[in-house]
Design a protein around this motif. Structure first.
Motif, PDB file in Angstrom:
ATOM      1  N   TYR A 190     105.771 -13.783  96.238  1.00 59.04           N
ATOM      2  CA  TYR A 190     104.904 -12.916  97.054  1.00 59.04           C
ATOM      3  C   TYR A 190     104.011 -12.010  96.209  1.00 59.04           C
ATOM      4  O   TYR A 190     103.288 -11.181  96.748  1.00 59.04           O
ATOM      5  CB  TYR A 190     105.746 -12.088  98.016  1.00 59.04           C
ATOM      6  N   LYS A 191     104.095 -12.147  94.882  1.00 58.96           N
ATOM      7  CA  LYS A 191     103.172 -11.490  93.947  1.00 58.96           C
ATOM      8  C   LYS A 191     103.217  -9.965  94.050  1.00 58.96           C
ATOM      9  O   LYS A 191     102.196  -9.301  94.218  1.00 58.96           O
ATOM     10  CB  LYS A 191     101.749 -12.010  94.174  1.00 58.96           C
ATOM     11  N   TRP A 192     104.422  -9.423  93.934  1.00 57.56           N
ATOM     12  CA  TRP A 192     104.623  -7.982  93.865  1.00 57.56           C
ATOM     13  C   TRP A 192     105.041  -7.615  92.439  1.00 57.56           C
ATOM     14  O   TRP A 192     105.851  -8.326  91.826  1.00 57.56           O
ATOM     15  CB  TRP A 192     105.718  -7.527  94.824  1.00 57.56           C
ATOM     16  N   THR A 236      93.663  -7.266  95.212  1.00 61.08           N
ATOM     17  CA  THR A 236      94.784  -6.591  94.558  1.00 61.08           C
ATOM     18  C   THR A 236      94.880  -5.177  95.122  1.00 61.08           C
ATOM     19  O   THR A 236      93.889  -4.446  95.161  1.00 61.08           O
ATOM     20  CB  THR A 236      94.586  -6.517  93.033  1.00 61.08           C
ATOM     21  N   THR A 241      97.043  -1.486  94.965  1.00 63.18           N
ATOM     22  CA  THR A 241      97.947  -0.681  94.145  1.00 63.18           C
ATOM     23  C   THR A 241      98.208   0.658  94.821  1.00 63.18           C
ATOM     24  O   THR A 241      97.367   1.187  95.565  1.00 63.18           O
ATOM     25  CB  THR A 241      97.351  -0.412  92.747  1.00 63.18           C
ATOM     26  N   ARG A 289     102.075  -2.937  92.649  1.00 63.70           N
ATOM     27  CA  ARG A 289     100.886  -3.778  92.801  1.00 63.70           C
ATOM     28  C   ARG A 289     101.220  -4.993  93.659  1.00 63.70           C
ATOM     29  O   ARG A 289     102.272  -5.601  93.518  1.00 63.70           O
ATOM     30  CB  ARG A 289     100.379  -4.228  91.429  1.00 63.70           C
ATOM     31  N   LYS A 290     100.267  -5.368  94.527  1.00 60.92           N
ATOM     32  CA  LYS A 290     100.400  -6.557  95.376  1.00 60.92           C
ATOM     33  C   LYS A 290      99.128  -7.390  95.232  1.00 60.92           C
ATOM     34  O   LYS A 290      98.017  -6.891  95.446  1.00 60.92           O
ATOM     35  CB  LYS A 290     100.595  -6.147  96.842  1.00 60.92           C
ATOM     36  N   ASN A 291      99.302  -8.670  94.848  1.00 65.77           N
ATOM     37  CA  ASN A 291      98.182  -9.598  94.773  1.00 65.77           C
ATOM     38  C   ASN A 291      98.164 -10.459  96.027  1.00 65.77           C
ATOM     39  O   ASN A 291      99.182 -11.054  96.395  1.00 65.77           O
ATOM     40  CB  ASN A 291      98.302 -10.495  93.540  1.00 65.77           C
ATOM     41  N   LEU A 292      97.012 -10.518  96.660  1.00 64.98           N
ATOM     42  CA  LEU A 292      96.868 -11.283  97.893  1.00 64.98           C
ATOM     43  C   LEU A 292      95.523 -11.998  97.844  1.00 64.98           C
ATOM     44  O   LEU A 292      94.472 -11.378  98.031  1.00 64.98           O
ATOM     45  CB  LEU A 292      96.950 -10.368  99.117  1.00 64.98           C
TER      46      LEU A 292
END
Length: 801
Positions: A695-697, A734, A736, A727-730
């Motif tokens: 989930y790119k956290w 991005t 923060t 940080r979360k990449n979606l």
């Protein structure tokens, strides 16, 4: 058969034979509705399984093929992307737009494409190299954030970039010196996507081609080659809430590549509001008097700027580049309220209140033209021309009232100060390096730079509606400086050893012209030789040793030479010193690296004619003046153990530095002895935690502790600073969010003791605990996706065999 299809597809892609048409089109996504850029499309004739055409999706997952009439009947599209199951799509005779095609994830292959590369520190002959390409620490990050995770570096928004045990390094990008500095450099690096970075090179020892006034080492940010033409970039917004004050930052970064042209640009703006509160205590034991001063105001500054870098690749070996940078700032703090309480024999004597109205504007414009000719491996010619124009204009009005019971709110002072400075700099450098055979190489060149600093100061008391200089306290100062240098160095690499020996010869001419006081005029003409040497030994891959010696000079900032006074209250002022001497410096550095994870460093720094700021009483008064002056010699020995490693299958990356420094200062200032020494412990812990790869956290946790600092006249108290940011990449976004200065302890506190006549204590409460949130949008032709394209082609090779 698959090998034949693969070969045909591969050759078509290399030759760029795909054509753009409007008839057969479509887009590729996954089940999460995410676009799949750079998906490979093969057009196959069903009857004989022959590859007849191919294409690659663009950055939005869209593909375009030829008109349907240009293909035979019975064609099939073979679609493949790394981490997804292959798919066949039949194309009818009248097909035009195939719409959206969904690929199913392949759990086995998907696990193969998760970024598993580890950040890797290696040792080269004259530098360390920190490889970060395709690692978790660059995903959704910016270049400034990656520098925080880089070994040898301490990076924060307040102090900038520091090389552990050395100082502030010069920043290079792809081997070219960045002409940006301070806030401008920080905003540029924050706007540059970290996924552009291949590696970061850390040069703890500099050869003689670097200026003698540079002792903080250098870093070189090496970017990945952009094999894809077109535009790409980022847009970022950050909001900070500090108590009831709100600050905002926005920046944009753009890179455009077409044929031989490579254009990079960025723009930024920041509105920064910081509540500040300070307390100062002045004690005069001889007269048994003391003053307590309290100030409160809001630091309010707007900065903005931009940069354009245009590179033209003449051919594979020659490149010419032009950089233009412009920035400006406006500083308008709230009205500064300063309250002074005066005591005699410990009893209150009087009270005064000062209100300051401060307004400052400034700008900086710089440009660089660079030509580089890589003649052959290890042989190059580099030519640089630079121009800089700087201006800073400060005005403040001060009104002071006495608040004695018998004279409530009585006007004591009403005066205006105005200080303007304009600086112009021209520079040129030619640098040539060539191999000499048998592992020897030579670096030779010359450099000239000239600077003019033109400063005006006005100090006037109010008379009627005008401010008049009644006491001749205004001034005008012009300083011209020219430095001409030649340098030569030799290096030798053989077996497990690398040696370097060099020298730099500099001639410095400085001329100061004080218009209102010719007695302060001066001329300086200095010849200096600055030798440098280093040796490194790498017995095997696990161990490396290096020892270096570098000599240099530290010249004072131009503003410190202006002989002006700046009154901070009716009983305190600061002044600069046109007779400030250059500081001669020597650095001895030793580094031992074990397994490229652990670094042991010892740095010894010696300076002659050292200078710093002193706070001194004005004889016969209860007034304090602050000035920069030479006092004698200083020595600083720094010890550090650094550890960087990726742990737990890349879920945790650590960059730790533990150590400290011992400082010894000895000399005198205005017949007062200066002798202060002591050890200052320093700790820094930077942790990058991957919370979820799927989930790119991710999470950044930073802690820094600086122990008591023993400076020539002052003793600065221990300080702590900590922050945590998630940080979360979606997709292309991005997000923060973080809490900074968690312990609410990042304050300035120090004391001064000059003996029996005067002591001083200062506390500044600034940068309280605050919350920051940010969002970044990545658009266009991302370099990391170009990497994915290459891996996709490799996957097609494997599958068609």
């Amino acid at each position: 058969m698959k090998r034949i299809l693969l070969l045909g597809l591969f050759i078509c892609n290399l030759l760029g034979l795909e054509t753009i048409a409007q008839n057969i089109t479509g887009s590729i996504i996954n089940k999460q509705n995410e676009k799949l850029p750079y998906t490979a499309i093969a057009v196959i004739e069903r009857q004989n399984n022959k590859l007849i055409d191919s294409a690659i999706c663009d950055s939005l997952g869209v593909f375009r093929l030829k008109s349907r009439s240009e293909y035979p009947d019975g064609i099939v599209l073979y679609i493949t992307n790394v981490g997804y199951k292959e798919k066949y799509v039949e194309v009818g005779t009248q097909a035009q737009n195939l719409g959206t095609i969904i690929l199913d994830e392949d759990p086995v292959l998907l696990s193969e494409v998760v970024v598993t590369a580890k950040p890797q520190l290696t040792r080269e002959a004259d530098r360390y190299s920190f490889k970060v390409a395709n690692t978790s620490i660059v995903k959704g990050n910016n270049t400034w954030g990656v520098l925080k995770l880089t070994p040898f570096l301490q990076v924060n928004d307040h102090a900038g970039i520091t090389l552990v045990g050395k100082g502030n390094p010069i920043v290079y990008i792809n081997g070219r010196k960045s002409k940006l500095n301070g806030e401008t450099l920080q905003q540029y690096l924050k706007s540059m996507p970290a996924e552009n970075i291949d590696k970061i090179e850390i040069m703890t020892t500099l050869n003689s081609s670097f200026r003698a006034d540079v002792s903080g080492g250098a870093i070189n940010i090496v970017l990945r080659k952009n094999e894809n033409e077109g535009a790409k970039g980022t847009l970022s917004l950050t909001d900070q809430q500090m108590k009831d004050k709100n600050s905002q930052t926005g920046n944009a970064f753009l890179n455009y590549k077409k044929n031989k042209v490579d254009l990079t640009a960025n723009v930024y703006a920041q509105h920064y509001v910081l509540p500040q509160e300070s307390d100062i205590t002045y004690n005069y034991p001889t007269s048994k008097a003391s003053t307590l001063s309290h100030s409160e105001y809001d630091y309010n500054k707007l900065t903005y700027g931009g940069m354009v870098n245009l590179d033209y690749h003449i051919n594979d070996k020659q490149i010419i580049g032009v950089v233009v940078n412009a920035s400006g700032n406006t500083y308008n703090p709230s009205l500064m309220d300063n309250t002074n309480r005066y005591f005699t024999n410990g009893q209150p004597d009087s009270l005064s209140q000062t209100r300051k109205d401060v307004h400052t504007t400034g700008y900086q414009v710089s440009s660089n033209v660079n030509y580089r000719y890589d003649i052959k491996q290890g042989k190059y010619l580099n030519i640089d021309f630079d121009f800089l124009k700087y201006g800073n204009y400060n005005r403040q009005n001060n009104i002071t009232h006495s608040e004695k019971p018998e004279m409530p709110h009585t006007l004591l002072l009403d005066y205006r100060q105005r200080q303007n400075i304009n600086i112009t700099n021209w520079a040129g450098k030619i640098d040539f390096k060539t191999p000499l055979g048998n592992g020897y190489s030579m670096n030779i060149g010359s450099e000239v730079y000239t600077t003019r600093s033109d400063a005006n100061s006005f100090f006037g008391h109010k008379e009627g509606e005008q401010y008049v200089d009644k006491y001749g306290q205004s001034n005008h100062f012009i300083y011209d400086e020219t430095v001409a240098a030649g340098f030569l160095s030799f290096s030798k690499s053989f077996s497990k050893w690398a040696l370097m020996l060099g020298a730099r010869l500099e001639y410095t001419h400085g001329k100061g012209d004080v218009k209102n006081n010719p007695e302060q005029n001066f001329n300086r003409n200095d010849w200096d030789v600055f030798p440098s040497a280093s040796i490194s030994y790498m017995p095997n891959e696990k161990h490396s040793f290096s020892l270096s010696l570098q000599s240099g000079v530290r010249r004072p900032e131009f503003a410190l030479l202006n002989p002006f006074r700046n009154y901070t209250s009716e009983t305190s002022y600061s002044e600069n010193n046109p007779f400030l001497k250059y500081m001669r410096t020597y650095n001895i550095d030793f580094y031992y690296t074990l397994n490229y994870k652990y670094v042991f460093a010892v740095n010894h720094f010696i300076s002659r004619n050292s200078w710093t700021m002193f706070h001194l009483p004005v004889e016969g008064t209860n007034t304090v003046r602050s000035l920069f002056d030479n006092y004698g010699n200083s020595r600083i020995t720094t010890f550090n153990f650094m550890w960087n490693e990726s742990l737990f299958n890349n879920y945790l990356y650590v960059n730790y530095a533990l150590g400290g420094y011992y400082s010894y200062n000895k000399g005198q200032i205005e017949n007062q002895p200066v002798r202060r020494y002591g050890f200052t412990p320093v700790l820094q812990f930077m942790n990058f935690v991957t919370l979820s790869k799927k989930y790119k956290w991710s999470l950044d946790i930073y802690y820094n502790m600086m122990g008591r600092e023993h400076m020539p006249q002052t003793l600065k108290k221990t300080n702590h600073y900590m922050y945590a940011s998630i940080r979360k990449n979606l997709k292309q976004w991005t997000f923060t969010a973080g809490v900074y200065n968690i312990f609410n302890s990042y304050n300035e506190e120090y004391s001064v003791n000059t003996g029996a006549d005067y002591n001083y204590a200062f506390t500044m409460k600034n940068n309280p605990r605050n919350v920051q949130v940010g969002v970044t949008y990545n658009f266009g032709n991302q370099k990391v996706k170009g990497s994915r394209n290459k891996r996709t082609n490799n996957e097609i090779k494997r599958r068609l065999q």
